[in-house]
Design a protein around this motif. Structure first.
Motif, PDB file in Angstrom:
ATOM      1  N   VAL A  77       6.833   2.072   7.834  1.00 36.74           N
ATOM      2  CA  VAL A  77       7.605   0.823   7.775  1.00 36.74           C
ATOM      3  C   VAL A  77       8.555   0.613   8.947  1.00 36.74           C
ATOM      4  O   VAL A  77       9.054  -0.492   9.144  1.00 36.74           O
ATOM      5  N   LYS A  78       8.805   1.652   9.735  1.00 35.91           N
ATOM      6  CA  LYS A  78       9.721   1.473  10.868  1.00 35.91           C
ATOM      7  C   LYS A  78       9.166   0.431  11.845  1.00 35.91           C
ATOM      8  O   LYS A  78       8.017   0.497  12.238  1.00 35.91           O
ATOM      9  N   GLY A  79      10.025  -0.531  12.164  1.00 39.90           N
ATOM     10  CA  GLY A  79       9.617  -1.560  13.111  1.00 39.90           C
ATOM     11  C   GLY A  79       8.872  -2.724  12.468  1.00 39.90           C
ATOM     12  O   GLY A  79       8.523  -3.691  13.131  1.00 39.90           O
ATOM     13  N   GLN A  80       8.666  -2.644  11.165  1.00 44.34           N
ATOM     14  CA  GLN A  80       7.939  -3.717  10.469  1.00 44.34           C
ATOM     15  C   GLN A  80       8.919  -4.718   9.869  1.00 44.34           C
ATOM     16  O   GLN A  80      10.066  -4.390   9.586  1.00 44.34           O
ATOM     17  N   THR A  81       8.425  -5.920   9.640  1.00 44.04           N
ATOM     18  CA  THR A  81       9.246  -6.898   8.933  1.00 44.04           C
ATOM     19  C   THR A  81       9.339  -6.469   7.468  1.00 44.04           C
ATOM     20  O   THR A  81       8.495  -5.707   6.979  1.00 44.04           O
ATOM     21  N   ILE A  82      10.350  -6.989   6.794  1.00 49.48           N
ATOM     22  CA  ILE A  82      10.508  -6.704   5.370  1.00 49.48           C
ATOM     23  C   ILE A  82       9.254  -7.120   4.607  1.00 49.48           C
ATOM     24  O   ILE A  82       8.779  -6.420   3.732  1.00 49.48           O
ATOM     25  N   GLY A  83       8.718  -8.282   4.965  1.00 52.53           N
ATOM     26  CA  GLY A  83       7.519  -8.784   4.291  1.00 52.53           C
ATOM     27  C   GLY A  83       6.349  -7.831   4.435  1.00 52.53           C
ATOM     28  O   GLY A  83       5.629  -7.561   3.470  1.00 52.53           O
ATOM     29  N   HIS A  84       6.164  -7.321   5.649  1.00 52.77           N
ATOM     30  CA  HIS A  84       5.048  -6.404   5.877  1.00 52.77           C
ATOM     31  C   HIS A  84       5.284  -5.072   5.162  1.00 52.77           C
ATOM     32  O   HIS A  84       4.348  -4.470   4.636  1.00 52.77           O
ATOM     33  N   ALA A  85       6.532  -4.630   5.135  1.00 52.77           N
ATOM     34  CA  ALA A  85       6.855  -3.380   4.445  1.00 52.77           C
ATOM     35  C   ALA A  85       6.514  -3.495   2.957  1.00 52.77           C
ATOM     36  O   ALA A  85       5.940  -2.575   2.363  1.00 52.77           O
ATOM     37  N   LEU A  86       6.822  -4.654   2.364  1.00 46.90           N
ATOM     38  CA  LEU A  86       6.491  -4.872   0.956  1.00 46.90           C
ATOM     39  C   LEU A  86       4.981  -4.921   0.748  1.00 46.90           C
ATOM     40  O   LEU A  86       4.458  -4.445  -0.252  1.00 46.90           O
ATOM     41  N   GLU A  87       4.298  -5.511   1.714  1.00 48.60           N
ATOM     42  CA  GLU A  87       2.844  -5.586   1.637  1.00 48.60           C
ATOM     43  C   GLU A  87       2.247  -4.171   1.659  1.00 48.60           C
ATOM     44  O   GLU A  87       1.315  -3.865   0.921  1.00 48.60           O
ATOM     45  N   LEU A  88       2.803  -3.314   2.510  1.00 47.93           N
ATOM     46  CA  LEU A  88       2.340  -1.923   2.557  1.00 47.93           C
ATOM     47  C   LEU A  88       2.587  -1.238   1.216  1.00 47.93           C
ATOM     48  O   LEU A  88       1.758  -0.459   0.744  1.00 47.93           O
ATOM     49  N   ALA A  89       3.734  -1.543   0.593  1.00 47.38           N
ATOM     50  CA  ALA A  89       4.039  -0.958  -0.712  1.00 47.38           C
ATOM     51  C   ALA A  89       3.017  -1.420  -1.757  1.00 47.38           C
ATOM     52  O   ALA A  89       2.573  -0.635  -2.602  1.00 47.38           O
ATOM     53  N   SER A  94      -2.168  -0.211  -4.812  1.00 49.88           N
ATOM     54  CA  SER A  94      -3.624  -0.356  -4.970  1.00 49.88           C
ATOM     55  C   SER A  94      -4.323   0.976  -4.753  1.00 49.88           C
ATOM     56  O   SER A  94      -5.236   1.348  -5.497  1.00 49.88           O
ATOM     57  N   LEU A  95      -3.873   1.696  -3.719  1.00 52.35           N
ATOM     58  CA  LEU A  95      -4.456   3.001  -3.405  1.00 52.35           C
ATOM     59  C   LEU A  95      -4.331   3.931  -4.614  1.00 52.35           C
ATOM     60  O   LEU A  95      -5.257   4.667  -4.946  1.00 52.35           O
ATOM     61  N   MET A  96      -3.172   3.869  -5.271  1.00 56.09           N
ATOM     62  CA  MET A  96      -2.929   4.732  -6.425  1.00 56.09           C
ATOM     63  C   MET A  96      -3.775   4.328  -7.637  1.00 56.09           C
ATOM     64  O   MET A  96      -3.957   5.095  -8.561  1.00 56.09           O
ATOM     65  N   LYS A  97      -4.277   3.085  -7.618  1.00 52.35           N
ATOM     66  CA  LYS A  97      -5.160   2.642  -8.705  1.00 52.35           C
ATOM     67  C   LYS A  97      -6.612   2.963  -8.374  1.00 52.35           C
ATOM     68  O   LYS A  97      -7.524   2.587  -9.109  1.00 52.35           O
ATOM     69  N   GLY A  98      -6.816   3.605  -7.218  1.00 52.27           N
ATOM     70  CA  GLY A  98      -8.184   3.958  -6.843  1.00 52.27           C
ATOM     71  C   GLY A  98      -8.892   2.847  -6.107  1.00 52.27           C
ATOM     72  O   GLY A  98     -10.107   2.883  -5.916  1.00 52.27           O
ATOM     73  N   GLU A  99      -8.142   1.834  -5.679  1.00 51.31           N
ATOM     74  CA  GLU A  99      -8.749   0.727  -4.934  1.00 51.31           C
ATOM     75  C   GLU A  99      -8.699   1.011  -3.439  1.00 51.31           C
ATOM     76  O   GLU A  99      -7.922   1.833  -2.980  1.00 51.31           O
ATOM     77  N   ARG A 121       0.753  12.875 -11.021  1.00 50.09           N
ATOM     78  CA  ARG A 121       1.186  12.956  -9.629  1.00 50.09           C
ATOM     79  C   ARG A 121       1.445  11.596  -8.992  1.00 50.09           C
ATOM     80  O   ARG A 121       2.071  11.498  -7.940  1.00 50.09           O
ATOM     81  N   ILE A 122       0.927  10.556  -9.629  1.00 54.07           N
ATOM     82  CA  ILE A 122       1.089   9.220  -9.048  1.00 54.07           C
ATOM     83  C   ILE A 122       2.570   8.873  -8.935  1.00 54.07           C
ATOM     84  O   ILE A 122       3.019   8.313  -7.941  1.00 54.07           O
ATOM     85  N   LYS A 123       3.348   9.274  -9.951  1.00 54.13           N
ATOM     86  CA  LYS A 123       4.794   9.003  -9.912  1.00 54.13           C
ATOM     87  C   LYS A 123       5.448   9.695  -8.726  1.00 54.13           C
ATOM     88  O   LYS A 123       6.408   9.193  -8.156  1.00 54.13           O
ATOM     89  N   CYS A 124       4.944  10.875  -8.382  1.00 58.02           N
ATOM     90  CA  CYS A 124       5.502  11.615  -7.241  1.00 58.02           C
ATOM     91  C   CYS A 124       5.219  10.849  -5.955  1.00 58.02           C
ATOM     92  O   CYS A 124       6.088  10.688  -5.094  1.00 58.02           O
ATOM     93  N   ALA A 125       3.991  10.374  -5.838  1.00 61.27           N
ATOM     94  CA  ALA A 125       3.573   9.690  -4.614  1.00 61.27           C
ATOM     95  C   ALA A 125       4.257   8.342  -4.443  1.00 61.27           C
ATOM     96  O   ALA A 125       4.534   7.911  -3.331  1.00 61.27           O
ATOM     97  N   THR A 126       4.550   7.669  -5.564  1.00 56.52           N
ATOM     98  CA  THR A 126       5.111   6.318  -5.459  1.00 56.52           C
ATOM     99  C   THR A 126       6.639   6.292  -5.391  1.00 56.52           C
ATOM    100  O   THR A 126       7.223   5.246  -5.142  1.00 56.52           O
ATOM    101  N   LEU A 127       7.281   7.447  -5.590  1.00 59.12           N
ATOM    102  CA  LEU A 127       8.746   7.483  -5.626  1.00 59.12           C
ATOM    103  C   LEU A 127       9.384   6.841  -4.391  1.00 59.12           C
ATOM    104  O   LEU A 127      10.245   5.965  -4.497  1.00 59.12           O
ATOM    105  N   ALA A 128       8.959   7.266  -3.222  1.00 61.60           N
ATOM    106  CA  ALA A 128       9.550   6.745  -1.982  1.00 61.60           C
ATOM    107  C   ALA A 128       9.282   5.251  -1.821  1.00 61.60           C
ATOM    108  O   ALA A 128      10.126   4.502  -1.345  1.00 61.60           O
TER     109      ALA A 128
END
Length: 145
Positions: A77-89, A94-99, A121-128
């Motif tokens: 997310v460094k250097g990204q707009t807030i909008g793009h950072a949210l999109e990455l989130a 989606s990745l965590m849902k297997g998509e 483990r999904i909760k661990c990965a999504t914490l940040a």
């Protein structure tokens, strides 16, 4: 070398050589979250200027999944707009849902795709990423008041 081995290496690399670990001395936006089920704790600090995530740091303790995810997230997310950072989130969710999810130039995150086979483990990965979302909400509240 199979994909699982490669992914495990990427995760361990971020765990042992964390990117952006530490804290800012000044008043950066600060979010603290924890995952009570396995004791992961993260403190995320964001520097947002003009709608752009200029810098990000994190500290905390937890398993290799939660800490490496924090390392990857701050890099992504460094250097990204807030909008793009949210999109990455959202893509990470989606990745965590297997998509399928595309993280552009920053492919390390895909190493966490195997986590979706282990629901606990999904909760661990999504914490940040949850901390990031929360931080952006706080930031946007500040902008509108």
């Amino acid at each position: 070398m199979n994909l699982d081995d490669l992914y495990r290496r990427v995760i361990m690399d971020h765990y042992k050589n964390p990117r952006n670990r530490g804290s800012f001395e000044d008043d950066a936006l600060k979010i603290e979250l924890n995952n009570p089920t396995c004791g992961d704790r993260i403190t995320l600090q964001l520097k947002v200027e003009d709608g752009i995530v200029k810098d990000a740091r994190y500290s905390g303790e937890g398993c290799s999944i939660s800490m490496s995810s924090a390392s990857m997230m701050t890099e992504a997310v460094k250097g990204q707009t807030i909008g793009h950072a949210l999109e990455l989130a959202d893509r990470f969710s989606s990745l965590m849902k297997g998509e399928e999810a595309d993280f552009g130039d920053y492919e390390d995150i895909e190493a966490l795709s195997g986590v979706n086979k282990f629901p606990a483990r999904i909760k661990c990965a999504t914490l940040a990423w949850n901390a990031l979302r929360k931080g952006i909400e706080v930031e946007e509240d500040h902008q509108h008041h």
